[in-house]
Design an enzyme around this catalytic site. Structure first.
Site, PDB file in Angstrom:
ATOM      1  NE  ARG A 239     -22.525  43.348 -16.466  1.00 32.37           N
ATOM      2  CZ  ARG A 239     -23.714  42.642 -15.596  1.00 32.37           C
ATOM      3  NH1 ARG A 239     -22.542  42.556 -14.513  1.00 32.37           N
ATOM      4  NH2 ARG A 239     -24.720  42.411 -16.072  1.00 32.37           N
ATOM      5  CD  GLU A 268     -16.750  38.872 -17.070  1.00 23.33           C
ATOM      6  OE1 GLU A 268     -18.633  38.043 -16.400  1.00 23.33           O
ATOM      7  OE2 GLU A 268     -16.831  39.513 -15.662  1.00 23.33           O
ATOM      8  CG  HIS A 286     -19.732  37.982 -13.477  1.00 20.04           C
ATOM      9  ND1 HIS A 286     -19.708  39.036 -14.246  1.00 20.04           N
ATOM     10  CD2 HIS A 286     -20.518  38.634 -12.868  1.00 20.04           C
ATOM     11  CE1 HIS A 286     -20.648  39.955 -14.597  1.00 20.04           C
ATOM     12  NE2 HIS A 286     -21.247  39.636 -12.924  1.00 20.04           N
TER      13      HIS A 286
HETATM   14  C1  DGY Z   1     -26.226  40.993 -12.564  1.00 14.50           C
HETATM   15  O1  DGY Z   1     -27.232  40.183 -12.367  1.00 14.50           O
HETATM   16  O2  DGY Z   1     -25.471  41.946 -13.442  1.00 14.50           O
HETATM   17  C2  DGY Z   1     -24.563  40.336 -11.990  1.00 14.50           C
HETATM   18  O3  DGY Z   1     -22.806  40.689 -12.451  1.00 14.50           O
HETATM   19  C3  DGY Z   1     -24.711  39.142 -12.270  1.00 14.50           C
HETATM   20  O4  DGY Z   1     -25.963  38.306 -11.766  1.00 14.50           O
END
Ligand code: DGY
Length: 338
Positions: A239, A268, A286
């Site tokens: 993240r 984002e 992402h």
């Molecule tokens: C998640 O699964 O947390 C990813 O960032 C998106 O697939």
């Protein structure tokens, strides 16, 4: 029971859900406005959503019939879990099915950064290539170098598995302090646990694989970045907010670290202009879990958990099992009243 899905599920998951419930689905891949989610949730028992959908106490208050939220992602920082638990709303996520896809992207970004693949592609396309040169687009070997993995959960381990094949030495940090796990990681990957500062100092490559929580927000800040080597390649597929983005951009601009592969950003989908202007950064929107197989598996796991919960079985992929009692009681009351 009635379910609202904030997007189009893969075929098998959609079929399974339709066999079980009355489904209302937003048939587009564009993100939904919160007010539209609120409106479509009226009278729904469950929500199947993605990480762009913010889920919190206000929503539970507005839609008290809502009993379960299935987040089609392993990360669930878009959801206020404690407010969900207070409201007796069960939260599920999709762990385990996206580890390989995400770890593959980590290596895609490591290689793209270390071997300057994106830069090289632009160079050829612009017609700037005049012939083979000894010093053209020199990058860095992976073999024999040290990879620091921040967060040795499922995805971190999938990264470690690949790192062994590339001849990388592995150091890592992780939550928890049981020696047994560290011994297992030593045996399996010859991986050594170190402090975060030591990892920042020693890593030729660093991969961020921990979830975003209160305690991991800006885990990599100005001080940690200052410890990194001038050639260090930093990759983030977890993240954006785990790294202080402004401090990172400063370091990249001043060439205090080598380069960066970023699949995730602090705000984002907005990406700072200063980041876009840099040639020592590889960017992606992402897409860590974005393979057809993985996205289908995520949808199927989300639907499986939902069906289990409404059939009276606590799903393995429950984020807040402490909400189970309240969830079950709500379900029972509703069945009796119906
Ligand atoms: C998640 O699964 O947390 C990813 O960032 C998106 O697939």
């Amino acid at each position: 029971m009635k379910v609202f899905v904030t997007g189009k599920l893969s075929q098998r998951a959609s079929d399974a859900l339709m066999n079980f419930a009355q489904v209302d689905a937003y048939e587009s891949d564009e993100p939904m406005e919160r007010k539209d989610v609120e409106a479509r949730l009226e009278g729904k028992d469950a929500l199947v959503c993605i990480l762009g959908d913010k889920v919190d106490g206000e929503l539970f208050q507005l839609r008290p019939q809502l009993k379960l939220v299935a987040n089609v992602a392993v990360g669930y920082d878009n959801i206020n879990v404690s407010e969900a638990t207070d409201a007796g709303v069960l939260i599920t996520n999709t762990p385990g099915v996206l580890d390989n896809a995400t770890a593959d992207l980590v290596f895609g970004m490591l290689l793209a950064s270390a071997r300057r693949i994106v830069e090289a592609d632009g160079f050829v396309r612009r017609g700037e290539w005049t012939g083979w040169k000894r010093e053209l687009m020199l990058g860095a070997d992976l073999n024999g170098k040290t990879l620091g993995i921040i967060g040795m959960g499922r995805i971190g381990k999938a990264v470690a598995k690949r790192a062994r094949a590339f001849g990388l030495n592995i150091i890592y940090t992780r939550k928890g302090d049981d020696k047994k796990t560290d011994d297992e990681l030593k045996k399996k990957f010859d991986a050594t646990r170190v402090s975060l500062n030591e990892l920042c100092r020693r890593g030729d490559f660093i991969s961020v694989n921990c979830p975003l929580r209160k305690e991991t927000r800006h885990l990599i800040g100005r001080e940690e970045i200052a410890l990194m080597q001038p050639h260090c390649v930093l990759v983030n597929t977890s993240r954006g907010a785990v790294i202080d983005e402004e401090a990172l951009i400063d370091a990249l601009e001043q060439r205090k670290i080598g380069s960066c592969g970023l699949d995730v950003f602090e705000h984002e989908p907005s990406v700072p202009k200063r980041l876009l202007a840099l040639d020592n950064v590889v960017l992606a929107p992402h897409i860590g879990s974005a393979t057809r197989e993985t996205r289908a598996a995520m949808d199927e796991l989300a639907v499986k958990g939902l069906i289990e919960a409404f059939s009276g079985k606590l799903p393995e992929n429950t984020v807040n099992p402490e909400a189970w009692q309240k969830f079950s009681a709500n379900l029972k009351n509703q069945t009796i009243n119906a």
